[in-house]
Motif scaffolding. Structure first.
Motif, PDB file in Angstrom:
ATOM      1  N   LEU A 254      -5.757  12.107  18.519  1.00 42.64           N
ATOM      2  CA  LEU A 254      -5.746  11.694  17.410  1.00 42.64           C
ATOM      3  C   LEU A 254      -7.919  11.223  17.436  1.00 42.64           C
ATOM      4  N   ALA A 255      -7.350   9.935  17.770  1.00 40.41           N
ATOM      5  CA  ALA A 255      -9.178   9.454  17.568  1.00 40.41           C
ATOM      6  C   ALA A 255     -10.503  10.477  18.435  1.00 40.41           C
ATOM      7  N   ARG A 256      -9.684  11.035  19.382  1.00 41.36           N
ATOM      8  CA  ARG A 256     -10.988  12.509  19.639  1.00 41.36           C
ATOM      9  C   ARG A 256     -10.930  13.251  18.879  1.00 41.36           C
ATOM     10  N   GLN A 257     -10.251  13.526  18.247  1.00 40.57           N
ATOM     11  CA  GLN A 257     -10.803  15.143  17.291  1.00 40.57           C
ATOM     12  C   GLN A 257     -11.150  13.890  15.934  1.00 40.57           C
ATOM     13  N   TYR A 258     -11.828  12.763  15.998  1.00 42.79           N
ATOM     14  CA  TYR A 258     -12.794  12.743  14.746  1.00 42.79           C
ATOM     15  C   TYR A 258     -13.707  11.628  15.778  1.00 42.79           C
TER      16      TYR A 258
ATOM     17  N   LEU B  42       4.020   7.231   5.231  1.00 44.43           N
ATOM     18  CA  LEU B  42       3.934   7.194   3.744  1.00 44.43           C
ATOM     19  C   LEU B  42       3.059   8.378   2.988  1.00 44.43           C
ATOM     20  N   PHE B  43       2.175   8.947   3.954  1.00 46.73           N
ATOM     21  CA  PHE B  43       1.133   9.729   3.642  1.00 46.73           C
ATOM     22  C   PHE B  43       0.963  11.178   4.476  1.00 46.73           C
ATOM     23  N   GLY B  44       2.507  11.450   5.244  1.00 45.54           N
ATOM     24  CA  GLY B  44       2.263  13.224   5.998  1.00 45.54           C
ATOM     25  C   GLY B  44       1.900  13.491   6.991  1.00 45.54           C
ATOM     26  N   GLY B  45       1.871  11.694   7.799  1.00 47.48           N
ATOM     27  CA  GLY B  45       1.552  12.141   9.026  1.00 47.48           C
ATOM     28  C   GLY B  45       0.326  11.150   9.460  1.00 47.48           C
ATOM     29  N   LEU B  46       0.198  10.787  10.786  1.00 47.60           N
ATOM     30  CA  LEU B  46      -0.963  10.507  11.085  1.00 47.60           C
ATOM     31  C   LEU B  46      -1.726  11.633  10.923  1.00 47.60           C
ATOM     32  N   THR B  47      -2.472  12.434  11.110  1.00 49.35           N
ATOM     33  CA  THR B  47      -3.797  13.250  11.196  1.00 49.35           C
ATOM     34  C   THR B  47      -3.869  12.812   9.483  1.00 49.35           C
ATOM     35  N   SER B  48      -2.646  13.052   8.502  1.00 49.01           N
ATOM     36  CA  SER B  48      -3.335  13.478   6.722  1.00 49.01           C
ATOM     37  C   SER B  48      -3.369  11.261   7.020  1.00 49.01           C
ATOM     38  N   THR B  49      -3.200  11.050   7.689  1.00 49.95           N
ATOM     39  CA  THR B  49      -3.159   9.405   6.871  1.00 49.95           C
ATOM     40  C   THR B  49      -4.657   8.992   7.236  1.00 49.95           C
ATOM     41  N   LEU B  50      -5.144   9.003   8.883  1.00 50.78           N
ATOM     42  CA  LEU B  50      -6.037   8.912   9.249  1.00 50.78           C
ATOM     43  C   LEU B  50      -7.393   9.643   8.526  1.00 50.78           C
TER      44      LEU B  50
ATOM     45  N   LEU C 289       0.752  -1.226   0.051  1.00 51.86           N
ATOM     46  CA  LEU C 289      -0.191   0.534  -0.406  1.00 51.86           C
ATOM     47  C   LEU C 289       0.385   1.368  -0.419  1.00 51.86           C
ATOM     48  N   ARG C 290       1.017   1.723  -0.983  1.00 48.79           N
ATOM     49  CA  ARG C 290       2.343   2.989  -1.036  1.00 48.79           C
ATOM     50  C   ARG C 290       1.543   4.258  -1.854  1.00 48.79           C
ATOM     51  N   ARG C 291       0.631   4.352  -2.897  1.00 48.92           N
ATOM     52  CA  ARG C 291      -0.294   5.324  -2.555  1.00 48.92           C
ATOM     53  C   ARG C 291      -1.373   5.343  -2.557  1.00 48.92           C
ATOM     54  N   PRO C 292      -2.574   6.590  -2.251  1.00 49.61           N
ATOM     55  CA  PRO C 292      -3.290   7.072  -1.215  1.00 49.61           C
ATOM     56  C   PRO C 292      -4.847   6.333  -2.629  1.00 49.61           C
ATOM     57  N   GLU C 293      -4.416   6.002  -3.597  1.00 41.80           N
ATOM     58  CA  GLU C 293      -5.139   5.201  -4.640  1.00 41.80           C
ATOM     59  C   GLU C 293      -5.292   3.970  -3.924  1.00 41.80           C
ATOM     60  N   ASP C 294      -4.039   3.090  -3.294  1.00 43.77           N
ATOM     61  CA  ASP C 294      -4.526   1.719  -3.385  1.00 43.77           C
ATOM     62  C   ASP C 294      -5.016   1.889  -1.666  1.00 43.77           C
ATOM     63  N   MET C 295      -5.469   3.161  -0.870  1.00 44.78           N
ATOM     64  CA  MET C 295      -5.585   2.923  -0.064  1.00 44.78           C
ATOM     65  C   MET C 295      -7.201   3.399  -0.322  1.00 44.78           C
ATOM     66  N   TYR C 296      -8.040   3.450  -1.312  1.00 50.83           N
ATOM     67  CA  TYR C 296      -9.004   3.656  -1.442  1.00 50.83           C
ATOM     68  C   TYR C 296      -9.600   2.695  -2.339  1.00 50.83           C
ATOM     69  N   ARG C 297      -8.578   1.868  -3.008  1.00 54.82           N
ATOM     70  CA  ARG C 297      -9.226   1.354  -3.323  1.00 54.82           C
ATOM     71  C   ARG C 297      -9.407  -0.456  -2.587  1.00 54.82           C
ATOM     72  N   LEU C 298      -8.546  -0.865  -1.281  1.00 50.39           N
ATOM     73  CA  LEU C 298      -8.488  -1.030  -0.569  1.00 50.39           C
ATOM     74  C   LEU C 298     -10.338  -1.054   0.125  1.00 50.39           C
ATOM     75  N   LEU C 299     -10.185  -0.187   0.340  1.00 48.01           N
ATOM     76  CA  LEU C 299     -11.823   0.232   1.136  1.00 48.01           C
ATOM     77  C   LEU C 299     -13.023  -0.226   0.349  1.00 48.01           C
ATOM     78  N   ARG C 300     -12.763  -0.031  -0.777  1.00 53.44           N
ATOM     79  CA  ARG C 300     -13.582   0.011  -1.937  1.00 53.44           C
ATOM     80  C   ARG C 300     -14.040  -1.015  -1.833  1.00 53.44           C
ATOM     81  N   GLU C 301     -12.783  -2.015  -1.563  1.00 52.54           N
ATOM     82  CA  GLU C 301     -13.285  -3.143  -2.520  1.00 52.54           C
ATOM     83  C   GLU C 301     -13.206  -3.857  -0.823  1.00 52.54           C
ATOM     84  N   ALA C 302     -13.253  -3.649   0.252  1.00 53.45           N
ATOM     85  CA  ALA C 302     -13.534  -4.427   1.457  1.00 53.45           C
ATOM     86  C   ALA C 302     -14.964  -4.331   1.318  1.00 53.45           C
ATOM     87  N   ALA C 303     -15.880  -3.007   1.591  1.00 54.85           N
ATOM     88  CA  ALA C 303     -16.660  -2.556   1.216  1.00 54.85           C
ATOM     89  C   ALA C 303     -17.742  -3.491   0.432  1.00 54.85           C
TER      90      ALA C 303
END
Length: 346
Positions: free
Chosen positions: A160-164, A113-121, A76-90
């Motif tokens: 972090l979870a509390r913020q969201y 890979l994705f700019g830190g904890l907040t941006s990853t979440l 899982l290297r790219r943002p589009e990989d994360m989108y694909r994983l969740l779409r297929e899981a759903a």
């Protein structure tokens, strides 16, 4: 898709899936494809010998399991990989009749890979919203801390979870090897999460026994316990779990795959259900264990003799134990009643 039999179709039974890890939700075909695209060498256990033979009740076996998981995560290297994983899981959840997916993710594993904890979440949350729109399956996130890391790291994730909270994050978890981090060490992090209104859902009672589950209840005020199957070794603890209405997220094929029980028949699913313990069947990591959610219900039916009314109650338990909005819970529970009211198809 399940073939119709004289019993009601399990893929049409509305249900919630509460125990699914982010990377572990990946389709095997997607893993192989992404690895090829990104030039990542996969061990044979993840290619021709899939699903791998695992036995993680000893340190060496757990290390191998974790190594395979880390290799899978590396594709899982790219943002589009994360989108694909969740779409297929759903999509897989929709095919299983699941109307609510509560998927757990540790943003630390992808933060570099994705700019830190907040941006990853935020990336995962946006991917979840996109998957919802495309599939109609509602998705909530569990932010999960790693018990092999310092408890201060868990507090960072809890904040972090509390913020969201209320913006897609519905629960807070604790995973990885119970032998390397006791639940009581993470009380501070769970206190932060609970005060934000997040469900407490730590792993416990998988690789260790009743004490692990008891600490989840006493120290972390668990609403749910991931696995929890070894609570059966203490009848008084089982009575307590039932009385408090704490949901156990039981993952049959995972428990056998990791060697917690030698055979499916040894799993205490029937004993816990008959004792009044709320149960939510889950898959844990189908990428490594193979079978997905419908298969867990089929095991309950075929191995443990659950009747359709009992399977319906398992589905209700998963919905009641979820972090889904109340309106969706009511809709799914109504769907369970409809499923049970229909005549079985011969």
């Amino acid at each position: 898709m399940e073939t119709p039999t004289s019993a009601r179709r399990l893929d049409r039974l509305p249900k919630a899936h509460l125990h699914l890890h982010f990377t572990g939700s990946m389709r095997h075909s997607t893993l192989v494809e992404m690895a090829r695209e990104n030039g990542i060498h996969l061990p044979q256990a993840l290619v021709t010998e899939w699903p791998p033979k695992l036995h993680a009740t000893d340190e060496r076996g757990w290390f191998r399991f974790q190594r395979l998981y880390d290799v899978a995560r590396s594709v899982l290297r790219r943002p589009e990989d994360m989108y694909r994983l969740l779409r297929e899981a759903a999509e897989d959840e929709r095919a299983a009749g699941s109307g609510w997916l509560e998927i757990q993710v540790d943003p630390s594993g992808y933060a570099s890979l994705f700019g830190g904890l907040t941006s990853t979440l935020e990336l995962v949350l946006d991917a979840a919203r996109s998957a919802e729109r495309e599939t109609g399956v509602a998705i909530g996130l569990m932010v999960a801390a790693n018990r092999t890391r310092h408890p201060l790291d868990a507090k960072v994730l809890a904040r972090l979870a509390r913020q969201y909270a209320g913006r897609g994050v519905v629960s807070f978890g604790l995973n990885n090897d119970e032998r390397r981090g006791r639940a009581l060490e993470f009380e501070g992090a769970f206190r932060i999460a609970r005060r934000a209104g997040l469900l407490s859902a730590p792993h416990g009672g998988e690789l260790q026994g009743p004490r692990s589950v008891r600490e989840c209840l006493d120290e972390l005020r668990a609403d749910r316990v991931g696995h929890g199957v070894r609570a059966v070794e203490d009848p008084r603890l089982v009575e307590r779990i039932a009385a408090q209405g704490v949901t156990l997220e039981i993952c049959p094929t995972s428990n056998v795959g990791l060697g917690v029980f030698a055979e499916l028949e040894h799993l205490p699913l029937r004993r816990l259900f008959d004792a009044g313990v709320p149960i939510a069947l889950g898959t844990d990591d189908p990428l490594l264990f193979g079978p997905r959610l419908v298969e867990q219900y089929r095991i309950a039916r075929e191995v443990f003799g659950f009747s359709d009314p009992e399977l319906a109650e398992l589905a209700r338990m998963s919905i009641r134990g979820s972090g889904a909005p109340e309106s969706l819970r009511k809709e799914l529970l109504s769907g369970v009643d409809t499923w049970l009211a229909e005549e079985p198809r011969g």
